[in-house]
Scaffold this motif. Sequence first.
Motif, short mmCIF file in Angstrom:
data_model
loop_
_atom_site.label_atom_id
_atom_site.label_comp_id
_atom_site.label_asym_id
_atom_site.label_seq_id
_atom_site.Cartn_x
_atom_site.Cartn_y
_atom_site.Cartn_z
N ARG A 153 46.31 32.54 35.07
CA ARG A 153 44.85 32.57 34.91
C ARG A 153 44.41 33.79 34.10
O ARG A 153 44.85 34.91 34.37
CB ARG A 153 44.16 32.58 36.28
CG ARG A 153 42.65 32.41 36.23
CD ARG A 153 42.07 32.49 37.63
NE ARG A 153 42.52 31.41 38.47
CZ ARG A 153 41.84 30.28 38.68
NH1 ARG A 153 40.68 30.10 38.07
NH2 ARG A 153 42.31 29.35 39.48
N ILE A 154 43.55 33.56 33.13
CA ILE A 154 42.91 34.63 32.36
C ILE A 154 41.64 35.05 33.09
O ILE A 154 40.89 34.20 33.59
CB ILE A 154 42.57 34.14 30.94
CG1 ILE A 154 43.86 33.82 30.17
CG2 ILE A 154 41.73 35.15 30.18
CD1 ILE A 154 43.61 33.02 28.91
N GLU A 325 50.97 43.83 37.96
CA GLU A 325 49.65 44.23 38.45
C GLU A 325 49.03 43.10 39.25
O GLU A 325 49.04 41.94 38.84
CB GLU A 325 48.72 44.59 37.29
CG GLU A 325 47.33 45.01 37.77
CD GLU A 325 46.33 45.19 36.64
OE1 GLU A 325 45.23 45.70 36.91
OE2 GLU A 325 46.64 44.78 35.51
N ALA A 326 48.52 43.44 40.41
CA ALA A 326 47.66 42.55 41.18
C ALA A 326 46.46 43.40 41.59
O ALA A 326 46.36 44.57 41.19
CB ALA A 326 48.40 41.99 42.38
N GLY A 327 45.54 42.84 42.36
CA GLY A 327 44.41 43.68 42.73
C GLY A 327 43.37 43.00 43.57
O GLY A 327 43.39 41.78 43.77
N GLN A 328 42.49 43.81 44.10
CA GLN A 328 41.33 43.36 44.88
C GLN A 328 40.08 43.94 44.24
O GLN A 328 40.02 45.15 43.97
CB GLN A 328 41.48 43.79 46.33
CG GLN A 328 42.64 43.11 47.04
CD GLN A 328 43.04 43.79 48.33
OE1 GLN A 328 43.99 44.56 48.36
NE2 GLN A 328 42.32 43.52 49.40
N ALA A 329 39.10 43.10 44.02
CA ALA A 329 37.97 43.47 43.16
C ALA A 329 36.87 44.24 43.88
O ALA A 329 36.03 44.85 43.24
CB ALA A 329 37.37 42.23 42.52
N ALA A 330 36.85 44.23 45.21
CA ALA A 330 35.81 44.97 45.94
C ALA A 330 36.43 45.64 47.15
O ALA A 330 36.91 44.97 48.06
CB ALA A 330 34.67 44.03 46.37
N SER A 387 43.23 38.84 43.02
CA SER A 387 44.54 38.29 43.39
C SER A 387 44.45 37.81 44.85
O SER A 387 43.83 38.46 45.68
CB SER A 387 45.63 39.36 43.30
OG SER A 387 45.78 39.85 42.00
N ILE A 388 44.98 36.66 45.13
CA ILE A 388 45.87 35.89 44.28
C ILE A 388 45.18 34.69 43.63
O ILE A 388 45.81 33.92 42.88
CB ILE A 388 47.11 35.40 45.04
CG1 ILE A 388 46.67 34.50 46.17
CG2 ILE A 388 47.92 36.55 45.58
CD1 ILE A 388 47.79 33.75 46.85
N LEU A 389 43.89 34.54 43.91
CA LEU A 389 43.16 33.37 43.40
C LEU A 389 42.72 33.55 41.96
O LEU A 389 42.60 32.56 41.22
CB LEU A 389 41.94 33.09 44.28
CG LEU A 389 42.22 32.82 45.76
CD1 LEU A 389 40.92 32.67 46.52
CD2 LEU A 389 43.08 31.58 45.93
N GLY A 390 42.42 34.78 41.55
CA GLY A 390 41.91 35.01 40.20
C GLY A 390 40.61 34.28 39.96
O GLY A 390 40.42 33.66 38.92
#
Length: 562
Positions: A153-154, A325-330, A387-390
């Motif tokens: 996913r972009i 790289e993965a991550g959490q946006a909030a 992550s992991i849904l994007g």
Amino acid sequence: MAYSIGVDYGTGSGRVVLLDLDEAAEVAVAVIPYQHGVIDTIFPATGEKLPPDWALQHPMDYLDVLRRGIPAVLAETGVHPADVIGIGIDFTSCTVLPVTQTGEPLCMMAEWAEHPHAWPKLWKHHAAQPIADRMNQLARERDEDFLTRYGGRISSEWYFPKLIEVFEADPDVYQACDAFVEATDWIVWYLTGNLRRNSCTAGYKALWSEDGGMPAEDFFQAVNPGFTRPLDKLGDVFYPLGTRAGQLREHVAEQLGLHAHVAVAVGNVDAMVAVPSVGVSRPGSLVMVMGTSICHLTVSHEEVRLPGITGVVKGGALPGLYAYEAGQAAVGDMFEWFVKTWVPERYLDEATRRHASIYEVLEEEAARLSPGQNGLVAFDWWNGNRSILGDADVSGMIFGLTLATSTADVYRALLESTAYGTRRIIDNFAEHGIVIDELVACGGLPQKSPLLMQIYADICGLPVVVRDSKEIPARGAAMFGAVAAGAKVGGFDSITSASDVLAAPIQRTYQPNAAAREAYDRLYQIYRELHEYLGEKNVHLLHRLKQVRVRSLNDAFVNQLV
């Protein structure tokens, strides 16, 4: 004596660290808040309201960090300018701005100042989501191999969704700009007079790889038939991390109170630069760069293509290793939202009476609760899911609320939600052969919240190592500055050798509590079922909620213009 300067550009402020290379010590830190901050409501050039999901910044804030922060750390320490040998820069990414061929930002030119698309787009500018959706659909239909490097996913946060947004929404701005550059590369350009696009942001945010290059031009033409020259604004030469971009220009050195012989490293990403700074040099460690959001980083010797990540890049953090790289946006953003909108006045009064922060008061109450006592499971999707849904169109949720639910109950649930999200990311890595055996936490949150770190250890079932520095990214940037200076002048010959000497020492290690882990395992199973139900099988429900909100906001925006 030899020193290096690291400049870390965050979402709301910049941090300047002066690192003593002989003592491996941060001898001075200057924090410079951005005067304009995050521009996401009112467009300053016209006073008009911005549409939903916009997030801009002002480039003068970036220069202000240099012009105020560097003289400040020199003045505080009395370090002689001749002893400073290097500067490294890291930045939030993908934060990008359109500039002329000489590097002048369009938004700072009178003829373009009133065009919102002429301004820097901050990493969390999500207005390009429809373009990202088109790109994802086409890449899947065409079975594009590059998509597998990004978990399938972009993101709307990345380079090409933002650039194509400019191309479609304001063609005049697109034509007027000679380059659309990462802010980290722009700062290096300003310092040295050399445009040196770094390979890290190109790999993670602009779909480039060392082995495969760029996606074919016909892919971009399929996204928009008029978008025929995708590299026009990006360029096609990218420099590895640790490369010397040049040295300070004479007039810039004079402004900053430095000598022009100072070496400047190519730019870096605020998350990636943290890996050597915390002493990680092997597979098995998951670095968590914790602030307004979280970036998760780990490395392996072989490339593994797996879903649910935001990228894998060779040499993205350490030379010769593949960095994921993965991550959490909030994260910090979510805690701040809670404090500003949900906390009763009595908590604020208590904090004032005790000369404490509101977060300290909340943490004390939340720490009195045992795992599961609040009866809540929350999702940290307040700014979408990285992550992991994007998926930028999902939203935050709290399950189990009753009339007995307290403020402390909800606050603890939000803390736990971020740890659940990290455990889901760890599970995803393990399911694809990348095993994590420790968490290494850095950033402001690990220093401020022992409760949060213990929750991470208990929920993830892994030790959490906290390094003794509040400025890990800036420290890492300074380390790259030392590498750019080179071993012959008191620096280091590689970032690996620099990490061996200059990594921040361990402050504390949190070990999992067996009883807490057992309780959290039960809660995590509920989390996983809800994650699958609402994040995957029935995600259309959250998407429809987002559509209703955006439609309402757009209607209000149009009515205001009328």
